[in-house]
Design a protein around this motif. Structure first.
Motif, PDB file in Angstrom:
ATOM      1  N   ASP A 249       0.851  -1.186   0.000  1.00 14.77           N
ATOM      2  CA  ASP A 249       0.000   0.000   0.000  1.00 14.77           C
ATOM      3  C   ASP A 249       0.890   1.241   0.000  1.00 14.77           C
ATOM      4  O   ASP A 249       1.698   1.431   0.906  1.00 14.77           O
ATOM      5  CB  ASP A 249      -0.883  -0.023   1.254  1.00 14.77           C
ATOM      6  CG  ASP A 249      -1.867   1.145   1.298  1.00 14.77           C
ATOM      7  OD1 ASP A 249      -1.785   2.037   0.433  1.00 14.77           O
ATOM      8  OD2 ASP A 249      -2.716   1.153   2.212  1.00 14.77           O
ATOM      9  N   SER A 251      -0.092   4.330   0.282  1.00 14.68           N
ATOM     10  CA  SER A 251      -0.769   5.499   0.862  1.00 14.68           C
ATOM     11  C   SER A 251       0.169   6.349   1.704  1.00 14.68           C
ATOM     12  O   SER A 251       0.165   7.585   1.614  1.00 14.68           O
ATOM     13  CB  SER A 251      -1.961   5.044   1.723  1.00 14.68           C
ATOM     14  OG  SER A 251      -2.911   4.375   0.948  1.00 14.68           O
ATOM     15  N   HIS A 254       2.393   8.332  -0.381  1.00 15.37           N
ATOM     16  CA  HIS A 254       1.650   9.426  -1.020  1.00 15.37           C
ATOM     17  C   HIS A 254       1.511  10.620  -0.079  1.00 15.37           C
ATOM     18  O   HIS A 254       1.833  11.758  -0.444  1.00 15.37           O
ATOM     19  CB  HIS A 254       0.261   8.938  -1.437  1.00 15.37           C
ATOM     20  CG  HIS A 254      -0.618  10.023  -1.975  1.00 15.37           C
ATOM     21  ND1 HIS A 254      -0.643  10.351  -3.318  1.00 15.37           N
ATOM     22  CD2 HIS A 254      -1.483  10.884  -1.355  1.00 15.37           C
ATOM     23  CE1 HIS A 254      -1.483  11.362  -3.500  1.00 15.37           C
ATOM     24  NE2 HIS A 254      -2.009  11.704  -2.318  1.00 15.37           N
TER      25      HIS A 254
END
Length: 328
Positions: A249, A251, A254
């Motif tokens: 992941d 995320s 990000h």
């Protein structure tokens, strides 16, 4: 010439001492009398996985990517080398390139450089793959003096070189390790050791960076550990990974605005793509070594050419401390 040849792939695949034809020199290449070759994880992966890896050579195969030796013949168009030159590089052992587990090998002149004068042949043979990988990762991560740099796996083959190079570039270096011997080595090499078995990421980020995170992380462990790298990185930080074959992941990367650099140093060899970059990096490594700021660590056990299988087993055992080297 004598060579160690693989006639099959698999967990039980054995090297066989075989008489094969000595390569003929060709344009853009040099013929090298091999003195030593080091074993890398990718070498053991090729031997065991074979055709499951797209970079494995066709059988019968001569493996061995890293080498140090002496130039005996120079091909047409080669201007930077002459017979008698001591050289090192990572130039064979995959795809259609004959490897270094032989008395002689043909090497693309763009993939080799002058051997550091203050290293033995064995030491020089230990450096190319790990040195190029570490140098590329740090450069792509934009390393600058004064940064806080974290090296995951600083006692490993790539890690112990990345640690020394980061210091050479003027960074404040920290490194994870998992045992007393590993942590002692990290400290001897000049980095602040972090025991990943007893210290949580949040704890060592708070302790060493006041919670801000590290500017650059060189992750030679990779895989699931990449999540730890993302957690330990500063906002807009950089993560260079040598093992990115993982479902993850992104995320956290990000929301922190991270830059991820995947280092796969075999690309120039596999695709004949910008091979001269490896010549340049090896020349830089030679200068850094001769300045006394980089020295490869060799495992205590020694192996002759006929013991190539035992050398592979030594690396696979996880008991080696430093690079496993085969004397040719």
């Amino acid at each position: 010439m004598k060579a160690m040849v693989l006639n099959q792939y698999g967990d039980d695949a054995e090297f066989t001492v075989t008489d094969v034809a000595k390569p003929s020199v060709s344009a853009g290449h040099v013929l090298v009398q091999v003195a030593a070759s080091s074993v890398n994880t990718v070498d053991t992966m090729i031997r065991t996985l074979g055709e499951a890896l797209p970079l494995s050579p066709a059988l019968p195969a001569i493996l061995g990517m890293d080498f140090a030796g002496t130039v005996v013949e120079v091909g047409e168009g080669v201007t930077g080398f002459a017979p008698g030159d001591e050289v090192y590089g990572c130039a064979g052992g995959l795809a259609d390139l004959q490897g270094a587990l032989a008395e002689y090998m043909l090497a693309d002149a763009r993939l080799i450089a002058r051997k550091p004068r203050n290293l033995s042949m064995r030491e020089a043979a230990a450096l190319p793959l790990v040195g190029i990988t570490a140098y590329e990762g740090l450069q792509r991560g934009g390393i600058t003096a004064g940064q806080q740099v974290l090296v995951h796996g600083g006692s490993g083959g790539v890690g112990h070189v990345a640690l020394q190079l980061a210091k050479h570039f003027g960074a404040r270096v920290y490194s994870t390790g998992g045992g007393e011997a590993q942590l002692d080595l990290i400290q001897r090499l000049g980095a602040e050791p972090i025991n990943y078995k007893t210290e949580q990421v949040a704890d060592y980020v708070a302790k060493h960076t006041d919670g801000k995170g590290f500017d650059l992380i060189f992750d030679s462990v990779g895989g699931a550990n990449m999540a730890n790298s993302f957690e330990a990185a500063a906002l807009n930080g950089h993560v260079a990974s040598t093992v990115a074959m993982v479902d993850l992941d992104l995320s956290q990367a990000h929301f922190k605005g991270l830059s991820l650099h995947v280092v796969f140093m075999l690309i120039p060899m596999l695709h004949n793509h910008k091979r001269e970059a490896h010549h340049h990096i090896l020349n830089e490594l030679t200068n850094i070594v001769e300045a006394g700021e980089l020295k490869p660590l060799l495992d205590e056990q020694r192996f002759e050419l006929a013991q190539a299988g035992q050398a592979h087993a030594r690396l696979q055992s996880g008991q080696a401390m430093g690079k496993v080297v085969i004397d040719v």
